[in-house]
Write a protein that holds these residues in place. Sequence first.
Motif: not given
Length: 236
Positions: A96-118
């Motif tokens: 969020v306002a951060d460069p990490g979104s590209l990595l998160v999208m790649e995780a989805h492409r690879r069917n890796i579970e993405v877990v956002p924490l509080v």
Amino acid sequence: MGKLYLIPSLISEINPLEVIPLGTKKVIENTKFYIAENAKSARAFLKKVVPYIQQSSIEVVQIDKHRSENDFFSYLDKCKEGENVGLLSEAGCPAVADPGSLLVMEAHRRNIEVVPLVGPSSLLLALMASGLNGQNYAFVGYLPVDKHERRRKIKELEARSLKDKTTFIFIETPYRNTKLIEDCLQTLRPDTLLCIASDLTGPKQYIKTLKISDWAKENFVTLEKVPAIFLIGVQP
């Protein structure tokens, strides 16, 4: 297969256990590989949350804008090997306002579970405390650096806010905060609402929402070197 954990970091100088919940702490205790904007500050944060952590037992790789996407995405191979990976922002929530979104999208492409924490998010905390419309809002990031372009953008956001009752959230490099505030005061309509929020969750937390006409009468807090969030809108 391992998971990709999105781990919020601190947004102020505060005891991390005041804003980092137990569930997030447990994930940090059991994660040994991290991707971060800055390796040194990431290690300092992890040490604050889990003081007994052995630095030699964890690996922190730094996001390098000069690396190719394939090299960057190769960090997710750890998940394929059964190891959890933590993604850390320099402040607040990853991707969020951060460069990490590209990595998160790649995780989805690879069917890796993405877990956002509080954890703390300066954008949502500011919106919550602003009194502005929380049903219809947008984050627009940084405004243009050029003064004339910045003022034009501020007027554009105000017009859209008046038309759709949208709250607009934006940020600025701390050393330009004062200039941005001056532009808002000189550009926006007298009855437009402006919220300024800084040091959220910290000991010098400052949050105030006023009409532009009232801001003009205020000796507002000095924000020249303090990260701040700005919101403009109309009465919901």
